[in-house]
Design a protein around this motif. Structure first.
Motif, PDB file in Angstrom:
ATOM      1  N   LEU A 122      38.698  13.713  46.601  1.00 39.23           N
ATOM      2  CA  LEU A 122      39.321  14.035  47.885  1.00 39.23           C
ATOM      3  C   LEU A 122      40.572  13.200  48.114  1.00 39.23           C
ATOM      4  CD1 LEU A 122      36.153  14.383  50.144  1.00 39.23           C
ATOM      5  CD2 LEU A 122      37.698  16.224  49.440  1.00 39.23           C
ATOM      6  N   VAL A 123      40.491  11.909  47.709  1.00 39.06           N
ATOM      7  CA  VAL A 123      41.654  11.033  47.855  1.00 39.06           C
ATOM      8  C   VAL A 123      42.794  11.511  46.972  1.00 39.06           C
ATOM      9  CG1 VAL A 123      42.531   8.707  47.427  1.00 39.06           C
ATOM     10  CG2 VAL A 123      40.321   9.016  48.554  1.00 39.06           C
ATOM     11  N   GLU A 124      42.476  11.804  45.716  1.00 41.98           N
ATOM     12  CA  GLU A 124      43.507  12.213  44.768  1.00 41.98           C
ATOM     13  C   GLU A 124      44.120  13.567  45.131  1.00 41.98           C
ATOM     14  OE1 GLU A 124      41.586  11.985  40.972  1.00 41.98           O
ATOM     15  OE2 GLU A 124      42.103   9.865  40.727  1.00 41.98           O
ATOM     16  N   GLU A 125      43.309  14.448  45.733  1.00 34.58           N
ATOM     17  CA  GLU A 125      43.807  15.766  46.143  1.00 34.58           C
ATOM     18  C   GLU A 125      44.643  15.694  47.423  1.00 34.58           C
ATOM     19  OE1 GLU A 125      40.221  17.905  46.606  1.00 34.58           O
ATOM     20  OE2 GLU A 125      39.731  17.914  44.463  1.00 34.58           O
ATOM     21  N   GLY A 126      44.566  14.559  48.109  1.00 36.25           N
ATOM     22  CA  GLY A 126      45.271  14.435  49.379  1.00 36.25           C
ATOM     23  C   GLY A 126      44.599  15.192  50.498  1.00 36.25           C
ATOM     24  N   ALA A 127      43.318  15.541  50.306  1.00 38.81           N
ATOM     25  CA  ALA A 127      42.611  16.378  51.272  1.00 38.81           C
ATOM     26  C   ALA A 127      42.209  15.634  52.538  1.00 38.81           C
ATOM     27  CB  ALA A 127      41.364  16.976  50.623  1.00 38.81           C
ATOM     28  N   ILE A 128      42.174  14.314  52.492  1.00 44.28           N
ATOM     29  CA  ILE A 128      41.730  13.545  53.663  1.00 44.28           C
ATOM     30  C   ILE A 128      42.808  12.568  54.125  1.00 44.28           C
ATOM     31  CG2 ILE A 128      39.266  13.751  53.169  1.00 44.28           C
ATOM     32  CD1 ILE A 128      39.349  11.014  51.874  1.00 44.28           C
ATOM     33  N   SER A 240      43.757   8.632  57.265  1.00 52.55           N
ATOM     34  CA  SER A 240      44.612   9.122  58.351  1.00 52.55           C
ATOM     35  C   SER A 240      44.065  10.379  58.994  1.00 52.55           C
ATOM     36  CB  SER A 240      46.035   9.389  57.823  1.00 52.55           C
ATOM     37  OG  SER A 240      45.990  10.295  56.726  1.00 52.55           O
ATOM     38  N   GLU A 241      43.023  10.977  58.357  1.00 52.21           N
ATOM     39  CA  GLU A 241      42.492  12.233  58.896  1.00 52.21           C
ATOM     40  C   GLU A 241      41.003  12.212  59.198  1.00 52.21           C
ATOM     41  OE1 GLU A 241      43.696  15.712  56.796  1.00 52.21           O
ATOM     42  OE2 GLU A 241      45.697  14.948  56.381  1.00 52.21           O
ATOM     43  N   LEU A 242      40.214  11.356  58.513  1.00 46.81           N
ATOM     44  CA  LEU A 242      38.776  11.351  58.785  1.00 46.81           C
ATOM     45  C   LEU A 242      38.144  10.078  58.283  1.00 46.81           C
ATOM     46  CD1 LEU A 242      37.247  11.892  55.867  1.00 46.81           C
ATOM     47  CD2 LEU A 242      37.858  14.244  56.312  1.00 46.81           C
ATOM     48  N   GLN A 243      36.828   9.957  58.592  1.00 44.24           N
ATOM     49  CA  GLN A 243      36.023   8.825  58.149  1.00 44.24           C
ATOM     50  C   GLN A 243      34.896   9.355  57.279  1.00 44.24           C
ATOM     51  OE1 GLN A 243      34.409   6.328  61.270  1.00 44.24           O
ATOM     52  NE2 GLN A 243      32.519   6.015  60.131  1.00 44.24           N
TER      53      GLN A 243
END
Length: 247
Positions: A122-128, A240-243
């Motif tokens: 998720l981090v690498e995809e920039g999804a969060i 920046s978008e979720l926990q």
């Protein structure tokens, strides 16, 4: 861990065969359980022509010496965490393996759990969004801490990394692996509240990473019973978008 790896190689690993074990009072019975030879010494095991690689699961303070021995015999090495108790020994291990032209790797199990792999993706995809803060907790009840020290007295040896390094290397590695960032500043406090006879059993650490990312690491092996829920290796990531939360 010798038992864990013997079981894994025998039943779950493709392209590898367990051929011998050595070291520790349990080695003879371990070898018998898996129908392999229990060699009388590390030297005897490394002299075997059918050994291409070794898994080093000895106490931390033995990792450097045994890795250098294996490298001198041209054997690839997978060493249990922590790699060694200090940076000097780690550098010596790396240099010996580079000179011998053999592979050296360190066990980092947290990188291969489904939840942590998903978090990394998720981090690498920039999804969060971008990671801003991370927190990890490994707090054990004092009954477990006492059991560990009684059954693994090598943790009390000043030359070892102790139980703290054995635990914290998972937590710290997860931070560095997940963020891909370097630490720029570290502040820590340590204390012992119990009568386990071992120093620094409770540690709280603040880590400042590149890009302003903040990390918090809380490790203790002397929590009152029943300790914290799901606290063996627990982590939280705030982006920046979720926990997100992982156990």
């Amino acid at each position: 861990m010798g038992l864990t790896y013997s079981e894994a190689i025998t039943k779950h690993v493709r392209g590898a065969t367990l051929v011998a074990v050595t070291g520790g009072s349990r080695a003879p019975e371990l070898g018998k359980s898996y129908n392999v030879t229990a060699e009388p010494s590390v030297e005897a095991l490394l002299n075997r022509p059918d050994v291409d690689a070794v898994l080093i699961t000895s106490p931390d303070q033995n990792h450097c010496e045994q890795t250098v021995q294996a490298a001198a015999k041209g054997k690839h090495v997978l060493v249990e965490k922590p790699m060694a108790p200090n940076v000097k020994q780690c550098d010596e291990m790396i240099a010996a393996c580079k000179k011998a032209g053999i592979n050296l790797a360190v066990v980092k199990t947290e990188r291969y759990r489904p939840l942590t792999r998903r978090a990394k993706a998720l981090v690498e995809e920039g999804a969060i969004g971008e990671i801003r803060m991370l927190r990890t907790v490994s707090c054990y009840p004092i009954t477990l801490g006492a059991l560990i020290f009684n059954t693994r007295p090598f943790y009390k040896d000043p030359a070892s990394g102790g139980l703290f390094m054995s635990i914290a290397c998972h937590n710290a590695d997860f931070f560095f692996w997940l963020t891909g960032l370097r630490a720029t500043q570290v502040y820590a406090q340590s204390h012992t509240y119990s009568d386990l006879g071992v120093p620094d059993q409770s540690v709280m650490t603040q880590i400042k990473f590149e890009k302003g990312v903040m990390g918090d690491m809380w490790i203790s092996s002397e929590f009152p019973i029943p300790s914290l829920p799901s606290s063996e290796v627990r982590s939280e990531e705030h982006t920046s978008e979720l926990q997100s939360h992982h156990d």
